[in-house]
Enzyme design. Sequence first.
Site, PDB file in Angstrom:
ATOM      1  N   CYS A 118     138.815  -6.986 -51.566  1.00 10.20           N
ATOM      2  CA  CYS A 118     137.506  -7.565 -51.757  1.00 10.20           C
ATOM      3  C   CYS A 118     137.047  -6.677 -52.859  1.00 10.20           C
ATOM      4  O   CYS A 118     136.964  -5.697 -52.743  1.00 10.20           O
ATOM      5  CB  CYS A 118     136.634  -8.062 -50.445  1.00 10.20           C
ATOM      6  SG  CYS A 118     135.099  -8.727 -50.902  1.00 10.20           S
ATOM      7  N   CYS A 177     133.803 -13.466 -45.651  1.00 11.73           N
ATOM      8  CA  CYS A 177     133.102 -13.161 -46.843  1.00 11.73           C
ATOM      9  C   CYS A 177     133.378 -14.223 -47.724  1.00 11.73           C
ATOM     10  O   CYS A 177     134.559 -14.813 -47.956  1.00 11.73           O
ATOM     11  CB  CYS A 177     133.522 -11.866 -47.494  1.00 11.73           C
ATOM     12  SG  CYS A 177     133.331 -11.487 -48.952  1.00 11.73           S
ATOM     13  N   CYS A 220     135.730  -8.928 -44.634  1.00 14.18           N
ATOM     14  CA  CYS A 220     136.445  -8.947 -45.869  1.00 14.18           C
ATOM     15  C   CYS A 220     138.038  -8.713 -45.875  1.00 14.18           C
ATOM     16  O   CYS A 220     138.536  -7.863 -44.719  1.00 14.18           O
ATOM     17  CB  CYS A 220     136.122  -7.748 -46.835  1.00 14.18           C
ATOM     18  SG  CYS A 220     134.068  -8.193 -47.373  1.00 14.18           S
ATOM     19  N   CYS A 275     135.747 -12.835 -51.160  1.00 14.73           N
ATOM     20  CA  CYS A 275     137.100 -12.644 -51.099  1.00 14.73           C
ATOM     21  C   CYS A 275     137.794 -13.991 -50.204  1.00 14.73           C
ATOM     22  O   CYS A 275     138.939 -13.963 -49.886  1.00 14.73           O
ATOM     23  CB  CYS A 275     137.574 -11.343 -50.344  1.00 14.73           C
ATOM     24  SG  CYS A 275     136.910 -10.960 -48.744  1.00 14.73           S
TER      25      CYS A 275
END
Length: 186
Positions: free
Chosen positions: A36, A63, A32, A66
Amino acid sequence: MTKQEIWKAVQNSDANYDGIFFYAVKTTRIFCRPSCKSKLPKKENICYFASARQARDAGFRPCKRCRSDLLEYDPMHEIAIEIKQKLKNAIENEQNQVMQLDDIGLTPRRLTDIFKQEYGMTPKEYMDTLRLRNARYMLEKTDKKIIDVAYASAFTSLSAFNRFFKKHTGQTPSAYRRICKQSKEE
Ligand SMILES: [Zn+2]
């Protein structure tokens, strides 16, 4: 950056650190960006990376929340853009500086490869395209003398310009101009 600072950025979902580092969660195998909004992972399950590419290489997936993949830095792409800009500037300054790209710090061969990969032509071909476009425009739309068109298109002599122009268009610059003017008068 200290470890403490990094962990604090993760805890606060601090967007100021986006692009500076990434964190990956060992249990989910996902990485991330700091901002995030996903649930805060346990500190002991996290590892850190300087780039998205490094996180991927270590086996983590970006991810979906994000979109950490959108921050992936592609240096080759950046370099290609930089080369292109330099070539454009060179033409605007009436210079033929294909080989003066030394400050990018790559061998001419590597530089050519990167550029070609991105744009499908070599820097020289790109430069030629710009010069030709310039020259055509000036022949067609201005009354500049042909020798001046040659200089303005970064040629050092009229004969070099003539050769170049003929090779790419099948006509000499003066013939090209004549045809343009004629078709305008008709
Ligand atoms: Zn995320």
